[in-house]
Design a protein around this motif. Structure first.
Motif, PDB file in Angstrom:
ATOM      1  N   LYS A   4       0.837  -1.205   0.000  1.00  5.22           N
ATOM      2  CA  LYS A   4       0.000   0.000   0.000  1.00  5.22           C
ATOM      3  C   LYS A   4       0.871   1.255   0.000  1.00  5.22           C
ATOM      4  O   LYS A   4       1.097   1.888   1.035  1.00  5.22           O
ATOM      5  N   LYS A   5       1.292   1.627  -1.174  1.00  9.85           N
ATOM      6  CA  LYS A   5       2.195   2.762  -1.316  1.00  9.85           C
ATOM      7  C   LYS A   5       1.541   4.061  -0.870  1.00  9.85           C
ATOM      8  O   LYS A   5       2.192   4.925  -0.263  1.00  9.85           O
ATOM      9  N   GLU A   6       0.253   4.222  -1.173  1.00  9.94           N
ATOM     10  CA  GLU A   6      -0.422   5.467  -0.803  1.00  9.94           C
ATOM     11  C   GLU A   6      -0.458   5.634   0.717  1.00  9.94           C
ATOM     12  O   GLU A   6      -0.362   6.766   1.238  1.00  9.94           O
ATOM     13  N   GLU A   7      -0.565   4.521   1.435  1.00  7.00           N
ATOM     14  CA  GLU A   7      -0.548   4.585   2.893  1.00  7.00           C
ATOM     15  C   GLU A   7       0.847   4.928   3.403  1.00  7.00           C
ATOM     16  O   GLU A   7       1.000   5.639   4.399  1.00  7.00           O
TER      17      GLU A   7
ATOM     18  N   THR B 295      11.251   9.028  -6.145  1.00  7.62           N
ATOM     19  CA  THR B 295      10.819   9.551  -4.852  1.00  7.62           C
ATOM     20  C   THR B 295      11.848   9.237  -3.774  1.00  7.62           C
ATOM     21  O   THR B 295      12.087  10.063  -2.875  1.00  7.62           O
TER      22      THR B 295
ATOM     23  N   LEU C 185       3.032   6.816   1.867  1.00  7.42           N
ATOM     24  CA  LEU C 185       3.213   8.254   1.655  1.00  7.42           C
ATOM     25  C   LEU C 185       2.412   9.065   2.677  1.00  7.42           C
ATOM     26  O   LEU C 185       2.875  10.109   3.162  1.00  7.42           O
ATOM     27  N   ARG C 186       1.234   8.592   3.012  1.00 11.03           N
ATOM     28  CA  ARG C 186       0.405   9.297   3.991  1.00 11.03           C
ATOM     29  C   ARG C 186       1.058   9.278   5.374  1.00 11.03           C
ATOM     30  O   ARG C 186       1.130  10.314   6.050  1.00 11.03           O
TER      31      ARG C 186
ATOM     32  N   ASP D 270      10.351   2.752  -6.632  1.00  9.65           N
ATOM     33  CA  ASP D 270      10.165   4.180  -6.872  1.00  9.65           C
ATOM     34  C   ASP D 270      11.469   4.906  -6.558  1.00  9.65           C
ATOM     35  O   ASP D 270      11.635   5.522  -5.495  1.00  9.65           O
TER      36      ASP D 270
END
Length: 536
Positions: free
Chosen positions: A307-310, A344, A312-313, A341
Motif C-alpha cells: 500500500k504505497k499510498e498509505e 521519490t 506516503l500518507r 520508486d
C-alpha cells in the motif's frame, strides 16, 4: 555503456574510495580490528554539567579506539567525574553497539575511580563481557561475584545472555536456580524464556511457561502477548492470533500500545490475512505516541501490504508530528525502493542529506541503499555521482559500498576490477560481522582468478574468505584445489560454496544492513505444535 567509459568510471570511483590495488590481496595489509568510525553527529543530550558534556564530546568521535587515555587525561586536568553521568555514557555507548568502550568505562569506574558497583552496574558489565568476550568469560565473571551482589538483576542478565545465544539447557538451568532463590516472580524473566522458545520454534514449552506464570500469578505484559502473536503468526494460526488479541484487549492491567497491533499485523501478514493486517495497522495508528519507531514500523508494514499510498500518507504524518531521525529516513527510503520508486527515494535521500551533519549524523548505510539500487539497475553515472557526494561530505564508503561497487562491475563483466572491489569489501568487514557476500558473486570472482592462472592471488583471496569466517575450513581446502587445478574442474566454485559456505546474504535482503532487534525475530524451526490457549 561503452567499456572505455566504464573503465574511466571504475578508476574514478576507486580513487575516491581510497582503493590501493597494490595491497588489495596482500594478506598482511589488513587487520581483524576495524577502524571504522560510527558517526554520532551532534553531541547527545546528556544530563549533567557542561564539563561532563565536554568529556562526551571527546569520547564521541573515537570510533572503536580505546577511550581510557581520554578518561585518564580528563582527571589529570582536574575535571570532575560523576558516576551517574558515566552510567549515562555507558548506556549511550551500548545503544550504538560500542560495547568495548562501554566496558572500558565500567571497569575504569571501579578500578580507577573506586566507585562502588551496584547490582545494576554489575548486570550491565556481565552483559558487555558476554557480547565482547563470549559466554565463558561472562560465566567466569558471574562466578567470581559475591552472593551479596548476585541479586535478581545479575541473574536476569546472565539468563538474557543465554537466551541471546539460544543456549536452551543453560537458560533453563539458570531459571531453575532463580526459582530456588525466589527470583522467579518477574514477567521479564519469563518473557526471556518465551522469546527463546519462540526463536527455536518450541511452542509447547511456551505453553508450559505460560501455565507456570498463571499458577504463580505473574501478569502478562505487551511483550508476552507479542511473543505469542509472533508464534501464532509463524504457524499461520489465525484463530490463535485472534484469541491472543482478544485476551490482550480484555486485560484490564494492560496499557495497550501500538506495538501490540503492529506485531499482530505482521502475524496476520504471515498468515496471509491482509485485511485483518490492515485493520491492525489502523488500530496501531490510533495509539501512536511520540516515538519515531512506531512510525517506522507502520511504514514497513504498509510496504509489506503493497500500500504505497498509505506509506506516503504516514510519511507526511510522521514529518508533521515529530523530528524524523536516521531510522525514519531508512524506513522510508527502503520502503520506496521496494516499490521500485527510485525517483521519490532520491528526493527523500536529498532531504536527509541536506540535514547532515547539522541536525542528523551522516550514516553511510543510508546512501548505501541508493548505491545498491544504482548497482542493480546499472545506473553507473548516478552511482559515481553519489560516491562523489559521499566524499564531499568527508565520509568513506564501508564494506557494503564496496560490495555494491563489485556487483556493478560483475554485471558489466569487468571481472578483474570486480575481484579487487570484492576483496576490498571483505577487508572492510568488522570481525564477527553477520553479513556475507552472496555465493554467486564469490563464485564469479573465483572463476576469474582461476582463469587468470594467478594461483598466488587466488590463494590469498580464499585465505581471506576463511579468515573472515565466510567459508569453512573444509570449503577453503576444496577451493584451493579448485583454483590450482589447471584442468577444467568438474566442480565449479558455486557448487563448492553452496556445499559449505556460511550463510551468504549478499543482496538477498537489500534492506537488512540496518539491523535492529524486535520481537519478531524469525524462529529457526522446530515443532509446529499449536500453543494451547487454555493455559494462557
Amino acid at each position: 555503456m561503452k567499456l572505455g567509459y566504464w573503465s574511466w568510471v571504475f578508476n574514478n570511483v576507486k580513487t575516491h574510495f581510497g582503493f590501493d590495488s597494490k595491497h588489495v590481496l596482500d594478506v598482511s595489509s589488513y587487520s581483524t580490528l576495524s577502524t571504522r568510525r560510527t558517526g554520532w553527529g551532534k553531541t547527545a543530550m546528556m544530563e549533567g554539567s557542561d564539563s561532563m558534556k565536554e568529556l562526551f564530546r571527546r569520547i564521541s568521535p573515537l570510533g572503536n579506539q580505546t577511550i581510557v587515555p581520554v578518561l585518564d587525561q580528563w582527571v589529570e586536568e582536574g575535571n570532575p567525574v560523576k558516576k551517574n553521568i558515566l552510567r549515562s555514557y555507558i548506556k549511550q555507548l551500548r545503544s550504538y553497539k560500542r560495547y568495548a568502550q562501554a566496558l572500558e568505562i565500567s571497569v575504569w569506574m571501579s578500578d580507577k575511580r573506586y566507585f562502588p558497583l551496584t547490582s545494576s552496574d554489575v548486570a550491565i558489565r556481565l552483559d558487555l563481557i558476554a557480547k565482547l568476550r563470549g559466554i565463558e568469560h561472562a560465566e567466569n565473571y558471574f562466578n567470581s561475584l559475591s552472593k551479596q551482589v548476585k541479586g535478581l538483576e545479575v541473574y536476569s542478565s546472565l539468563l538474557n545472555c543465554y537466551t541471546r545465544i539460544r543456549s536452551v539447557e543453560k537458560a533453563e538451568a539458570i531459571l531453575q536456580r532463580m526459582r530456588n532463590l525466589g527470583f522467579d516472580r518477574s514477567t521479564l524473566i519469563f518473557n526471556n524464556l518465551l522469546r527463546l522458545y519462540y526463536k527455536i520454534g518450541n511452542y509447547m514449552k511456551m505453553d508450559s511457561l505460560m501455565y507456570e506464570m498463571k499458577e504463580k500469578g505473574i501478569a502478562c505484559n505487551t511483550t508476552t502477548y507479542c511473543t505469542f502473536l509472533s508464534a501464532y503468526g509463524a504457524q499461520c494460526n489465525v484463530d490463535g492470533i485472534d484469541k491472543v488479541l482478544q485476551m490482550a484487549e480484555s486485560d484490564s492491567n494492560l496499557d495497550l500500545q501500538c506495538s501490540l497491533y503492529t506485531i499482530a499485523a505482521d502475524a496476520y501478514i504471515k498468515a496471509g490475512h491482509f485485511e485483518k493486517a490492515s485493520l491492525m495497522l489502523k488500530k496501531s495508528e490510533e495509539l501512536l505516541g511520540g516515538r519515531g519507531i512506531a512510525y517506522d514500523h507502520l511504514l514497513t508494514h504498509y510496504t509489506s501490504l503493497g500500500k504505497k499510498e498509505e506509506v506516503l500518507r504516514i510519511w507526511e504524518l510522521y514529518k508533521k508530528r515529530m523530528k524524523v531521525h536516521n531510522k525514519g529516513y531508512t524506513a522510508m527510503i527502503t520502503s520506496l525502493l521496494k516499490f521500485d520508486d527510485i525517483e521519490t527515494a532520491e528526493k527523500i535521500f536529498d532531504e536527509w542529506e541536506s540535514q547532515t551533519p547539522q541536525t542528523l549524523s551522516y550514516d553511510i548505510r543510508i546512501p548505501n541503499f541508493m548505491l545498491g539500487v544504482y548497482s542493480r539497475k546499472g545506473l553507473l553515472e548516478k552511482f559515481e555521482t553519489l560516491v562523489n557526494r559521499i566524499i564531499l561530505k568527508g565520509k568513506k564508503p564501508n564494506f557494503m559500498s564496496w560490495y555494491y561497487f563489485a556487483m556493478a562491475l560483475l554485471r558489466e563483466n569487468r571481472m578483474e576490477e570486480a575481484v579487487e572491489a570484492m576483496t576490498e569489501a571483505i577487508l572492510k568487514l568488522n570481525s564477527g560481522s553477520w553479513w556475507k557476500p552472496c555465493e554467486e558473486s564469490l563464485a564469479a570472482c573465483l572463476k576469474c582468478l582461476k582463469g587468470e592462472g594467478d594461483t598466488d592471488k587466488g590463494e590469498k583471496f580464499i585465505k581471506l574468505l576463511g579468515d573472515r569466517d565466510i567459508i569453512s575450513s573444509d570449503v577453503q581446502v576444496k577451493l584451493l584445489s579448485y583454483v590450482k587445478d589447471e584442468e577444467e574442474s568438474k566442480l565449479d566454485g558455486l557448487i563448492i560454496l553452496a556445499g559449505g559456505a556460511s550463510d551468504g546474504s549478499g543482496e538477498t535482503d537489500q534492506f537488512s544492513e540496518l539491523e535492529e532487534d524486535n520481537i519478531d525475530d524469525k524462529p529457526t524451526g522446530g515443532s509446529m505444535s499449536q500453543v494451547k490457549l487454555g493455559r494462557f
